[in-house]
Design a protein around this motif. Structure first.
Motif, PDB file in Angstrom:
ATOM      1  N   MET A   1      46.320  44.011  35.602  1.00  4.29           N
ATOM      2  CA  MET A   1      46.459  44.095  36.912  1.00  4.29           C
ATOM      3  C   MET A   1      47.667  44.780  37.374  1.00  4.29           C
ATOM      4  SD  MET A   1      44.554  41.208  39.101  1.00  4.29           S
ATOM      5  CE  MET A   1      43.315  40.429  38.097  1.00  4.29           C
ATOM      6  N   ALA A   2      47.843  45.643  38.267  1.00  2.00           N
ATOM      7  CA  ALA A   2      49.149  46.174  39.020  1.00  2.00           C
ATOM      8  C   ALA A   2      49.942  45.186  39.529  1.00  2.00           C
ATOM      9  CB  ALA A   2      48.863  47.068  39.658  1.00  2.00           C
ATOM     10  N   LYS A   3      51.272  45.423  39.493  1.00  3.06           N
ATOM     11  CA  LYS A   3      51.957  44.848  40.285  1.00  3.06           C
ATOM     12  C   LYS A   3      52.972  45.564  41.192  1.00  3.06           C
ATOM     13  CE  LYS A   3      52.900  40.468  37.561  1.00  3.06           C
ATOM     14  NZ  LYS A   3      52.397  39.671  38.404  1.00  3.06           N
ATOM     15  N   CYS A   4      53.134  45.001  42.338  1.00  6.20           N
ATOM     16  CA  CYS A   4      53.964  45.785  43.463  1.00  6.20           C
ATOM     17  C   CYS A   4      55.373  46.112  42.880  1.00  6.20           C
ATOM     18  CB  CYS A   4      54.086  44.968  44.809  1.00  6.20           C
ATOM     19  SG  CYS A   4      55.069  45.557  46.217  1.00  6.20           S
ATOM     20  N   SER A   5      55.711  47.479  42.927  1.00  7.70           N
ATOM     21  CA  SER A   5      57.130  47.752  42.366  1.00  7.70           C
ATOM     22  C   SER A   5      58.166  47.126  43.246  1.00  7.70           C
ATOM     23  CB  SER A   5      57.238  49.289  42.446  1.00  7.70           C
ATOM     24  OG  SER A   5      56.303  49.736  41.494  1.00  7.70           O
ATOM     25  N   TYR A   6      57.954  46.549  44.432  1.00 12.09           N
ATOM     26  CA  TYR A   6      59.036  46.149  45.385  1.00 12.09           C
ATOM     27  C   TYR A   6      59.181  44.724  45.271  1.00 12.09           C
ATOM     28  CZ  TYR A   6      62.092  45.296  49.227  1.00 12.09           C
ATOM     29  OH  TYR A   6      63.305  44.958  49.901  1.00 12.09           O
ATOM     30  N   CYS A   7      58.043  43.974  45.435  1.00  9.68           N
ATOM     31  CA  CYS A   7      58.030  42.448  45.564  1.00  9.68           C
ATOM     32  C   CYS A   7      57.486  41.695  44.238  1.00  9.68           C
ATOM     33  CB  CYS A   7      57.262  41.897  46.999  1.00  9.68           C
ATOM     34  SG  CYS A   7      55.386  42.112  46.875  1.00  9.68           S
ATOM     35  N   GLY A   8      56.702  42.621  43.744  1.00  7.23           N
ATOM     36  CA  GLY A   8      56.360  41.904  42.136  1.00  7.23           C
ATOM     37  C   GLY A   8      54.858  41.322  42.616  1.00  7.23           C
ATOM     38  N   SER A   9      54.396  41.250  43.700  1.00  9.19           N
ATOM     39  CA  SER A   9      53.031  40.523  43.737  1.00  9.19           C
ATOM     40  C   SER A   9      51.780  41.288  43.178  1.00  9.19           C
ATOM     41  CB  SER A   9      52.771  40.279  45.136  1.00  9.19           C
ATOM     42  OG  SER A   9      53.163  41.090  46.157  1.00  9.19           O
ATOM     43  N   THR A  10      51.022  40.628  42.683  1.00 12.15           N
ATOM     44  CA  THR A  10      49.934  41.223  41.912  1.00 12.15           C
ATOM     45  C   THR A  10      48.804  42.359  42.947  1.00 12.15           C
ATOM     46  OG1 THR A  10      49.906  39.671  40.350  1.00 12.15           O
ATOM     47  CG2 THR A  10      47.721  40.810  40.589  1.00 12.15           C
ATOM     48  N   ILE A  11      48.747  43.461  42.583  1.00 14.42           N
ATOM     49  CA  ILE A  11      47.810  44.060  43.502  1.00 14.42           C
ATOM     50  C   ILE A  11      46.490  44.229  42.773  1.00 14.42           C
ATOM     51  CG2 ILE A  11      47.453  46.280  44.271  1.00 14.42           C
ATOM     52  CD1 ILE A  11      50.326  46.905  44.091  1.00 14.42           C
ATOM     53  N   ILE A  12      45.453  43.313  43.595  1.00 12.08           N
ATOM     54  CA  ILE A  12      44.106  43.227  43.035  1.00 12.08           C
ATOM     55  C   ILE A  12      43.317  44.467  43.279  1.00 12.08           C
ATOM     56  CG2 ILE A  12      41.786  41.983  43.214  1.00 12.08           C
ATOM     57  CD1 ILE A  12      43.771  39.414  43.670  1.00 12.08           C
ATOM     58  N   LEU A  13      43.133  44.863  44.438  1.00 12.71           N
ATOM     59  CA  LEU A  13      42.478  46.146  44.802  1.00 12.71           C
ATOM     60  C   LEU A  13      43.306  47.258  45.729  1.00 12.71           C
ATOM     61  CD1 LEU A  13      38.994  44.766  46.068  1.00 12.71           C
ATOM     62  CD2 LEU A  13      39.681  46.018  43.842  1.00 12.71           C
ATOM     63  N   GLY A  14      43.227  48.246  45.386  1.00 11.27           N
ATOM     64  CA  GLY A  14      43.845  49.369  46.367  1.00 11.27           C
ATOM     65  C   GLY A  14      45.562  49.292  46.161  1.00 11.27           C
ATOM     66  N   GLY A  15      46.142  49.198  47.246  1.00  8.08           N
ATOM     67  CA  GLY A  15      47.746  49.204  47.142  1.00  8.08           C
ATOM     68  C   GLY A  15      48.071  50.784  47.522  1.00  8.08           C
ATOM     69  N   ARG A  16      49.221  50.970  47.585  1.00  4.95           N
ATOM     70  CA  ARG A  16      49.799  52.218  47.953  1.00  4.95           C
ATOM     71  C   ARG A  16      50.616  52.915  46.876  1.00  4.95           C
ATOM     72  NH1 ARG A  16      49.489  52.215  54.141  1.00  4.95           N
ATOM     73  NH2 ARG A  16      51.140  54.031  53.865  1.00  4.95           N
ATOM     74  N   LYS A  17      50.498  54.198  46.668  1.00  5.18           N
ATOM     75  CA  LYS A  17      51.152  54.779  45.363  1.00  5.18           C
ATOM     76  C   LYS A  17      52.165  55.637  46.050  1.00  5.18           C
ATOM     77  CE  LYS A  17      49.689  55.304  41.399  1.00  5.18           C
ATOM     78  NZ  LYS A  17      49.209  55.777  40.132  1.00  5.18           N
ATOM     79  N   GLN A  18      53.272  55.645  45.307  1.00 13.29           N
ATOM     80  CA  GLN A  18      54.420  56.775  45.695  1.00 13.29           C
ATOM     81  C   GLN A  18      54.800  57.125  44.325  1.00 13.29           C
ATOM     82  OE1 GLN A  18      57.806  55.442  47.879  1.00 13.29           O
ATOM     83  NE2 GLN A  18      57.932  57.350  49.080  1.00 13.29           N
TER      84      GLN A  18
END
Length: 70
Positions: free
Chosen positions: A1-18
């Motif tokens: 699972m992906a982690k937020c690059s800023y806060c480190g929370s786990t991203i289960i679905l979706g999220g935003r990419k830059q």
């Protein structure tokens, strides 16, 4: 699972990419702009600045360092 690059929370679905960075929401994406800018700075330049601040005078009391840099 992906982690937020800023806060480190786990991203289960979706999220935003830059680019290569992934964020859990719009607020983290906005704050994450600083991560992208920081990646463009040369590491040796950052290290020199940190050393200069650490060895300098305290910004509050103007007393002798070392200044604790966070």
């Amino acid at each position: 699972m992906a982690k937020c690059s800023y806060c480190g929370s786990t991203i289960i679905l979706g999220g935003r990419k830059q680019g290569e960075l992934r964020f859990c929401n719009a607020r983290c994406e906005q704050n994450g702009i600083y991560l992208a800018l920081a990646d463009q700075l040369p590491a040796d330049l950052v290290q020199k600045q940190v050393q200069a601040i650490h060895a300098g005078l305290c910004p509050k009391c103007q007393g002798n360092g070392p200044v604790d840099v966070h």
